[in-house]
Scaffold this motif. Structure first.
Motif, PDB file in Angstrom:
ATOM      1  N   LYS A 255     -31.754  41.994  79.362  1.00  0.00           N
ATOM      2  CA  LYS A 255     -30.971  42.346  80.558  1.00  0.00           C
ATOM      3  C   LYS A 255     -30.885  43.860  80.739  1.00  0.00           C
ATOM      4  O   LYS A 255     -30.883  44.364  81.846  1.00  0.00           O
ATOM      5  CB  LYS A 255     -29.546  41.790  80.441  1.00  0.00           C
ATOM      6  N   TRP A 256     -30.707  44.584  79.600  1.00  0.00           N
ATOM      7  CA  TRP A 256     -30.558  46.048  79.662  1.00  0.00           C
ATOM      8  C   TRP A 256     -31.627  46.723  78.796  1.00  0.00           C
ATOM      9  O   TRP A 256     -31.311  47.291  77.726  1.00  0.00           O
ATOM     10  CB  TRP A 256     -29.172  46.453  79.162  1.00  0.00           C
ATOM     11  N   PRO A 257     -32.909  46.693  79.223  1.00  0.00           N
ATOM     12  CA  PRO A 257     -33.974  47.239  78.369  1.00  0.00           C
ATOM     13  C   PRO A 257     -33.786  48.717  78.025  1.00  0.00           C
ATOM     14  O   PRO A 257     -34.185  49.150  76.949  1.00  0.00           O
ATOM     15  CB  PRO A 257     -35.253  47.015  79.190  1.00  0.00           C
ATOM     16  N   SER A 258     -33.124  49.474  78.919  1.00  0.00           N
ATOM     17  CA  SER A 258     -32.959  50.909  78.627  1.00  0.00           C
ATOM     18  C   SER A 258     -32.014  51.148  77.437  1.00  0.00           C
ATOM     19  O   SER A 258     -31.962  52.234  76.878  1.00  0.00           O
ATOM     20  CB  SER A 258     -32.438  51.650  79.859  1.00  0.00           C
ATOM     21  N   LEU A 259     -31.260  50.103  77.054  1.00  0.00           N
ATOM     22  CA  LEU A 259     -30.311  50.258  75.938  1.00  0.00           C
ATOM     23  C   LEU A 259     -30.852  49.665  74.632  1.00  0.00           C
ATOM     24  O   LEU A 259     -30.114  49.510  73.661  1.00  0.00           O
ATOM     25  CB  LEU A 259     -28.993  49.571  76.283  1.00  0.00           C
ATOM     26  N   LYS A 260     -32.161  49.352  74.644  1.00  0.00           N
ATOM     27  CA  LYS A 260     -32.745  48.669  73.482  1.00  0.00           C
ATOM     28  C   LYS A 260     -32.465  49.406  72.163  1.00  0.00           C
ATOM     29  O   LYS A 260     -32.040  48.789  71.175  1.00  0.00           O
ATOM     30  CB  LYS A 260     -34.255  48.530  73.689  1.00  0.00           C
ATOM     31  N   ASN A 261     -32.674  50.736  72.149  1.00  0.00           N
ATOM     32  CA  ASN A 261     -32.493  51.506  70.906  1.00  0.00           C
ATOM     33  C   ASN A 261     -31.079  51.420  70.358  1.00  0.00           C
ATOM     34  O   ASN A 261     -30.847  51.623  69.179  1.00  0.00           O
ATOM     35  CB  ASN A 261     -32.824  52.988  71.142  1.00  0.00           C
ATOM     36  N   LEU A 262     -30.133  51.159  71.239  1.00  0.00           N
ATOM     37  CA  LEU A 262     -28.740  51.034  70.787  1.00  0.00           C
ATOM     38  C   LEU A 262     -28.445  49.596  70.359  1.00  0.00           C
ATOM     39  O   LEU A 262     -27.831  49.365  69.323  1.00  0.00           O
ATOM     40  CB  LEU A 262     -27.786  51.437  71.910  1.00  0.00           C
ATOM     41  N   LEU A 263     -28.914  48.659  71.181  1.00  0.00           N
ATOM     42  CA  LEU A 263     -28.594  47.253  70.899  1.00  0.00           C
ATOM     43  C   LEU A 263     -29.242  46.768  69.595  1.00  0.00           C
ATOM     44  O   LEU A 263     -28.657  45.965  68.872  1.00  0.00           O
ATOM     45  CB  LEU A 263     -29.029  46.372  72.078  1.00  0.00           C
ATOM     46  N   VAL A 264     -30.428  47.285  69.266  1.00  0.00           N
ATOM     47  CA  VAL A 264     -31.069  46.822  68.018  1.00  0.00           C
ATOM     48  C   VAL A 264     -30.288  47.266  66.777  1.00  0.00           C
ATOM     49  O   VAL A 264     -30.470  46.710  65.703  1.00  0.00           O
ATOM     50  CB  VAL A 264     -32.545  47.297  67.870  1.00  0.00           C
ATOM     51  N   GLN A 265     -29.392  48.240  66.940  1.00  0.00           N
ATOM     52  CA  GLN A 265     -28.594  48.670  65.782  1.00  0.00           C
ATOM     53  C   GLN A 265     -27.537  47.626  65.409  1.00  0.00           C
ATOM     54  O   GLN A 265     -26.968  47.663  64.325  1.00  0.00           O
ATOM     55  CB  GLN A 265     -27.895  49.994  66.093  1.00  0.00           C
ATOM     56  N   ILE A 266     -27.253  46.721  66.342  1.00  0.00           N
ATOM     57  CA  ILE A 266     -26.256  45.678  66.031  1.00  0.00           C
ATOM     58  C   ILE A 266     -27.004  44.501  65.420  1.00  0.00           C
ATOM     59  O   ILE A 266     -27.704  43.761  66.118  1.00  0.00           O
ATOM     60  CB  ILE A 266     -25.495  45.239  67.300  1.00  0.00           C
ATOM     61  N   GLN A 267     -26.848  44.344  64.108  1.00  0.00           N
ATOM     62  CA  GLN A 267     -27.680  43.346  63.428  1.00  0.00           C
ATOM     63  C   GLN A 267     -26.904  42.139  62.942  1.00  0.00           C
ATOM     64  O   GLN A 267     -27.510  41.151  62.534  1.00  0.00           O
ATOM     65  CB  GLN A 267     -28.389  44.015  62.264  1.00  0.00           C
TER      66      GLN A 267
END
Ligand SMILES: Cc1cc2nc3c(=O)[nH]c(=O)nc-3n(C[C@H](O)[C@H](O)[C@H](O)COP(=O)(O)OP(=O)(O)OC[C@H]3O[C@@H](n4cnc5c(N)ncnc54)[C@H](O)[C@@H]3O)c2cc1C
Length: 422
Positions: A255-267
């Motif tokens: 939904k928010w590809p521009s936030l990928k680098n942030l979202l992948v930090q939530i594991q």
């Protein structure tokens, strides 16, 4: 006086610190086994910064946080249609910014002040009730029905789930909202992608949105941190109960590809802190030898970002009222009077705006997405929104300082707020 403060959140810490400095014998009691602040970031609005300035800790707090000059919100998932625009830079005041900060940083700073002022700290104590002993003393009762301390005055700063509200006649109406938020701290790896002075919000699908709040550096020279928050429907199970956590997170990335680098930090779910929104306002924030501050006295859904500011103002106004009046009851009345209009204004505004930003109300969402962008084209409205968010409707600080200053017997440490227009 012997004062018991229930709750070591921002409101309780400031009350304990200031009242100990004023010469009272203060004990602060908190239920947490390990003291500290839960959750991630908060936004301290200009009026909250003015309180910290008055208390002499603004510079220290600012060193741990990040100035936020603007908040922009967009309908849906992309930056196409604006539905919020608050530009603090358009405010012609010294405080033309808000401050994003990790809750734990603010907590540590205030707790150091509490310790240095000689407050007794008891933690791992869950206060369940109280018992009136004589005409002048009141005892706090713990979970196990045992007394945990006898005091002349209780300050209830135990937050939105206070167990002591029933000891006021003005308990007010309380209700749970359908929405809540999941919060996580993330590191900004590539600082060029987002402006660290801007808070971003996307309303997403049916208000299941996402926001990004800058909260300063982890340590000198370290990465900038942001608080990422996701609004969710609390009537349903947590999203990863129906799909795997990683699948759910990947849906967010889609939904928010521009936030990928942030979202992948939530594991894992352990990195997320859940808070369900509540709304309540005490019509009378005091009772017999008890007074309520912060979320214990009033709380609401967070679209106006006022929770922490209200707590800071309550604490300052209460401490000043106690310093100003010889009799506790008169001081509590003065506190309630000093806070009434400001609290009422923001609680009403929060209630009116909840359907637009934190509900599934189809009509409100349609109106917001189709028409709000028209008003946010105007600088005047961006300024107006920033003025509301700044927390300064009804000048909550000016009224009290004016009263204190007008009393020639009261030694006011600083009278800087008038000069700052607050
Ligand atoms: C994740 C999150 C993010 C937020 N972001 C923002 C924001 O950006 N801007 C903003 O203005 N506001 C924000 N808020 C709201 C803001 O944090 C609260 O309004 C504020 O913390 C209220 O302060 P308080 O001191 O009244 O209560 P709290 O901070 O809730 O502190 C209450 C304390 O009382 C203790 N306690 C509770 N019950 C008992 C008991 N029975 N006995 C003993 N101790 C007890 C708790 O352990 C806690 O330490 C946020 C809230 C959360 C949860």
């Amino acid at each position: 006086m012997k004062i018991g403060v229930v709750g070591a959140g921002p409101a309780g810490l400031i009350c304990a610190w200031q009242l100990a400095e004023a010469g009272h014998s203060v004990t602060i009691l908190d239920q947490s086994k390990e003291l500290g602040a839960q959750g991630s970031g908060v936004l301290i609005q200009p009026v909250g910064l003015a309180v910290l300035d008055y208390l002499g800790v603004r510079t220290q707090v600012e060193e741990c946080g990040q100035r936020v000059k603007r908040i922009r919100g967009y309908a849906g998932f992309t930056k196409t249609r604006k539905v919020i625009d608050a530009n603090y830079s358009l405010l012609n005041r010294e405080f033309d910014y808000a401050l994003g900060i990790n809750r734990s940083e603010l907590w540590k700073l205030l707790f150091d002040k509490v310790k240095a002022s000689g407050v007794t700290v008891q933690h791992g104590v869950h206060v369940a009730s109280l018992c009136y002993h004589s005409t002048s003393r009141v005892e706090l009762i713990g979970d196990d029905q045992q007394g945990v301390g006898i005091f002349d005055l209780i300050i209830d700063a135990s937050g939105a789930n206070s167990k002591l509200r029933e000891f006021s006649e003005g308990i007010g109406q309380q209700y749970l909202l359908d929405s809540g938020s999941l919060w996580a701290s993330v590191k900004m790896i590539d600082e060029t992608v987002f402006d660290p002075q801007e808070m971003l919000v996307f309303t997403g699908d049916k208000n299941q949105g996402l926001g990004l709040m800058p909260t300063g550096r982890i340590m000198a020279g370290g990465c900038k941190t942001f608080t990422l928050f996701l609004t969710i429907d609390c009537r349903k199970d947590l999203p990863w109960k129906t799909v795997s956590f990683i699948d759910w997170r990947n849906e967010l990335i889609a939904k928010w590809p521009s936030l990928k680098n942030l979202l992948v930090q939530i594991q894992s779910p352990d990195q997320l802190y859940l808070a369900r929104f509540k709304h309540h306002t005490m019509s009378k924030p005091y009772g017999d030898r008890i007074v309520y501050v912060g979320d214990a006295a009033h709380c609401s859904s967070p679209q106006l970002g006022q929770g922490i500011n209200m707590s800071l103002i309550d604490a300052l106004v209460l401490c000043q009222s106690l310093a100003h009046k010889d009799h506790v009851n008169d001081a509590l009345k003065l506190y309630a009077k000093g806070r009434k209009n400001h609290v009422l204004a923001y609680q009403t505004l929060a209630k009116l705006l909840t359907p637009f930003y934190h509900s599934r109300d189809a009509v409100a969402i349609f109106v917001r997405d189709q028409y709000f962008y028209l008003v946010f084209k105007m600088n005047l409205f961006k300024r107006f929104t920033a003025a509301i968010l700044s927390g300064n409707i009804f000048w909550p600080l000016k009224r009290v300082t004016a009263k204190i200053v007008s009393n020639p017997n009261h030694c006011c440490p600083k009278n800087r707020m008038h000069k700052k227009g607050l």
